[in-house]
Design a protein around this motif. Sequence first.
Motif, PDB file in Angstrom:
ATOM      1  N   UNK A  21       0.788  -1.221   0.000  1.00  0.00           N
ATOM      2  CA  UNK A  21       0.000   0.000   0.000  1.00  0.00           C
ATOM      3  C   UNK A  21       0.823   1.276   0.000  1.00  0.00           C
ATOM      4  N   UNK A  22       2.146   1.136   0.089  1.00  0.00           N
ATOM      5  CA  UNK A  22       3.005   2.307   0.138  1.00  0.00           C
ATOM      6  C   UNK A  22       3.359   2.792  -1.265  1.00  0.00           C
ATOM      7  N   UNK A  23       4.057   3.908  -1.320  1.00  0.00           N
ATOM      8  CA  UNK A  23       4.537   4.458  -2.592  1.00  0.00           C
ATOM      9  C   UNK A  23       5.487   3.496  -3.289  1.00  0.00           C
ATOM     10  N   UNK A  24       6.131   2.618  -2.516  1.00  0.00           N
ATOM     11  CA  UNK A  24       7.087   1.666  -3.073  1.00  0.00           C
ATOM     12  C   UNK A  24       6.404   0.502  -3.779  1.00  0.00           C
ATOM     13  N   UNK A  25       5.122   0.265  -3.435  1.00  0.00           N
ATOM     14  CA  UNK A  25       4.420  -0.944  -3.826  1.00  0.00           C
ATOM     15  C   UNK A  25       4.452  -1.325  -5.294  1.00  0.00           C
ATOM     16  N   UNK A  26       4.275  -0.396  -6.237  1.00  0.00           N
ATOM     17  CA  UNK A  26       4.238  -0.793  -7.649  1.00  0.00           C
ATOM     18  C   UNK A  26       5.535  -1.386  -8.189  1.00  0.00           C
ATOM     19  N   UNK A  27       6.651  -1.234  -7.446  1.00  0.00           N
ATOM     20  CA  UNK A  27       7.933  -1.702  -7.967  1.00  0.00           C
ATOM     21  C   UNK A  27       8.242  -3.154  -7.621  1.00  0.00           C
ATOM     22  N   UNK A  28       7.418  -3.782  -6.791  1.00  0.00           N
ATOM     23  CA  UNK A  28       7.621  -5.198  -6.493  1.00  0.00           C
ATOM     24  C   UNK A  28       6.264  -5.845  -6.281  1.00  0.00           C
ATOM     25  N   UNK A  29       6.194  -7.153  -6.473  1.00  0.00           N
ATOM     26  CA  UNK A  29       4.895  -7.821  -6.342  1.00  0.00           C
ATOM     27  C   UNK A  29       4.953  -9.069  -5.468  1.00  0.00           C
ATOM     28  N   UNK A  30       6.101  -9.294  -4.818  1.00  0.00           N
ATOM     29  CA  UNK A  30       6.213 -10.433  -3.910  1.00  0.00           C
ATOM     30  C   UNK A  30       6.838  -9.990  -2.593  1.00  0.00           C
ATOM     31  N   UNK A  31       6.217 -10.390  -1.494  1.00  0.00           N
ATOM     32  CA  UNK A  31       6.793 -10.172  -0.167  1.00  0.00           C
ATOM     33  C   UNK A  31       6.903 -11.524   0.518  1.00  0.00           C
ATOM     34  N   UNK A  32       8.094 -11.849   0.995  1.00  0.00           N
ATOM     35  CA  UNK A  32       8.322 -13.073   1.758  1.00  0.00           C
ATOM     36  C   UNK A  32       8.734 -12.678   3.167  1.00  0.00           C
ATOM     37  N   UNK A  33       8.019 -13.189   4.159  1.00  0.00           N
ATOM     38  CA  UNK A  33       8.307 -12.855   5.552  1.00  0.00           C
ATOM     39  C   UNK A  33       8.878 -14.085   6.254  1.00  0.00           C
ATOM     40  N   UNK A  34      10.073 -13.929   6.841  1.00  0.00           N
ATOM     41  CA  UNK A  34      10.734 -15.014   7.570  1.00  0.00           C
ATOM     42  C   UNK A  34      11.006 -14.542   8.995  1.00  0.00           C
ATOM     43  N   UNK A  35      11.366 -15.478   9.863  1.00  0.00           N
ATOM     44  CA  UNK A  35      11.571 -15.101  11.262  1.00  0.00           C
ATOM     45  C   UNK A  35      12.969 -14.533  11.496  1.00  0.00           C
ATOM     46  N   UNK A  36      13.198 -14.078  12.730  1.00  0.00           N
ATOM     47  CA  UNK A  36      14.448 -13.409  13.061  1.00  0.00           C
ATOM     48  C   UNK A  36      15.628 -14.363  13.165  1.00  0.00           C
ATOM     49  N   UNK A  37      15.380 -15.676  13.086  1.00  0.00           N
ATOM     50  CA  UNK A  37      16.472 -16.653  13.100  1.00  0.00           C
ATOM     51  C   UNK A  37      16.990 -16.947  11.700  1.00  0.00           C
ATOM     52  N   UNK A  38      16.313 -16.428  10.677  1.00  0.00           N
ATOM     53  CA  UNK A  38      16.704 -16.658   9.285  1.00  0.00           C
ATOM     54  C   UNK A  38      17.513 -15.471   8.792  1.00  0.00           C
ATOM     55  N   UNK A  39      18.685 -15.736   8.236  1.00  0.00           N
ATOM     56  CA  UNK A  39      19.546 -14.688   7.696  1.00  0.00           C
ATOM     57  C   UNK A  39      18.991 -14.254   6.333  1.00  0.00           C
ATOM     58  N   UNK A  40      18.397 -13.073   6.280  1.00  0.00           N
ATOM     59  CA  UNK A  40      17.733 -12.643   5.047  1.00  0.00           C
ATOM     60  C   UNK A  40      18.718 -12.431   3.898  1.00  0.00           C
ATOM     61  N   UNK A  41      20.023 -12.292   4.199  1.00  0.00           N
ATOM     62  CA  UNK A  41      21.026 -12.103   3.153  1.00  0.00           C
ATOM     63  C   UNK A  41      21.578 -13.426   2.635  1.00  0.00           C
TER      64      UNK A  41
ATOM     65  N   UNK B 274      20.911 -27.626  11.945  1.00  0.00           N
ATOM     66  CA  UNK B 274      21.997 -26.942  11.249  1.00  0.00           C
ATOM     67  C   UNK B 274      23.191 -26.825  12.171  1.00  0.00           C
ATOM     68  N   UNK B 275      24.338 -26.510  11.599  1.00  0.00           N
ATOM     69  CA  UNK B 275      25.565 -26.407  12.385  1.00  0.00           C
ATOM     70  C   UNK B 275      25.408 -25.410  13.528  1.00  0.00           C
ATOM     71  N   UNK B 276      24.820 -24.252  13.237  1.00  0.00           N
ATOM     72  CA  UNK B 276      24.753 -23.212  14.268  1.00  0.00           C
ATOM     73  C   UNK B 276      23.560 -23.359  15.197  1.00  0.00           C
ATOM     74  N   UNK B 277      22.720 -24.390  14.985  1.00  0.00           N
ATOM     75  CA  UNK B 277      21.512 -24.502  15.796  1.00  0.00           C
ATOM     76  C   UNK B 277      21.496 -25.708  16.720  1.00  0.00           C
ATOM     77  N   UNK B 278      22.098 -26.831  16.325  1.00  0.00           N
ATOM     78  CA  UNK B 278      21.940 -28.042  17.139  1.00  0.00           C
ATOM     79  C   UNK B 278      23.185 -28.432  17.934  1.00  0.00           C
TER      80      UNK B 278
END
Length: 486
Positions: free
Chosen positions: A369-389, A457-461
């Motif tokens: 709904x923002x001014x940015x909206x027309x430039x992308x059409x997919x949003x993926x939401x992940x939790x804070x334990x997932x490295x978004x990069x 995973x290595x860093x989790x278990x």
Amino acid sequence: MASIPKDNREYIAALEKSGDCVRIKQEVDWDNEAGAIVRRVCELGAPAPFMEKIKDYPGFSFFGAPLATYRRMAISLGMDPNSTLPEIGKEYLARTNGEVVQPITVDRRDAPCKENILLGSDVDLCKLPVPLVHDGDGGRYVGTWHAVVTKHPVRGDVNWGMYRQMMYDSRTMAGAVFPFSDLGKTLTEYYLPRGEACPFATAIGLSPLAAMAACAPSPIPEPELTGMLMKSPVRLVKCETNDLEVPADAEIIIEGVILPDYKVEEGPFGEYTGYRTSGRDFRVTFRVDAITYRNNATMTISNMGVPTDEGQLLRSFSLGLELEKLLRSQGIPVTGVYMHPGSTHHMMIVGVKPTYSGVAMQIAQLAFGSKLGPWFHMVMVVDDQTDIYNWNEVYHAFCTRCNPERGIHVFKNTTGTALYPHATPHDRKYSIGSQVLFDCLWPVDWDKTNDVPTLVSFKNVYPKDVQEKVVNNWADYGFPSGKATD
């Protein structure tokens, strides 16, 4: 921190010093060859090409792929070329959240862009080394990495936007201007209903940060934003034929008016999506009244196509950071926002601490709904334990946590662009789009011990001491990289 390049020439020198620019001394043809060099540079992630000699245009040069890598972005900000993307993002946010830096106006005698001035019958776009960027384009494109400067006649706000411009003849250019863009709104709100011509000026060969500002969807006016990024005022100078002010240190300035009642054909053009999507059509038309340029002027070239070029990298970077600002301003517990350039800035990945139900839907509604909206059409939401990069982590979260029935939400009949390859011809013509949310969060009502699966995973278990022991002994085990990576 190194010095921040104040113009295109300082920037090229900084890139050469760091090994991020190649100086091509042999003659290069403006007809396809220069474009092919830049395209291959983008696809290989090679250093930016500075082409000293252009066929048929002595005294001019080309500079391609100015900001097509994160190394070059770091250098443009005066940072270490090896800075990570999160470090670059942190610096960008720090500067753009700081004090506004107002531009200064200089006398035309102190403006390098006024060293050569063409007026009246001397005005001729063919005197500039305008490249044929892609084989099959509808013409030679003057504007691929530039800023089109306009001003709203009532509100007085100035806009620098990057709207492509094709040379139609010696005094005419045309290009695609979307209705939802700042220039599109100014034209439809004021100039077109009144049948009045809109003054414009195109600045080519800007400082890298001025070009970055022209791409950024920031609410901060571009001259001020450039100053904030440069940590010093941007130097402006008045045009020859209208009251607009342009960057005084730009390589080339083209002045004129946007015609309200006359259109010429433009396109097709190889676009940022990696496709040639929009065909030839009658589009916004620019009549040229003056050309000014520096001695030994350099024309900058961005070659849109498959990732990664400036359009994808910069919009991915700036759109993500501006959305992060928006979400934080609304109290959303985001941990970061990132758009991978490979998505051609179509997918927004948002990390969030899922403290309450429905946060993913709230994020999507605010984003679309923002001014940015027309430039992308997919949003993926992940939790804070997932490295978004880390695409491997994001892709794993998408494939394992997004419930096909409850996690995918489609929004129909939204604003789109004529450049979406997946859109129907009808939807392209009328800028009709659709958008989707991929909710990759575990439901908040699941018990964290019994219901939420354990990530193996290595860093989790493994205990932290075991992780540290393995990492520190990695080379001793015989692995060649020296240290393990996460």
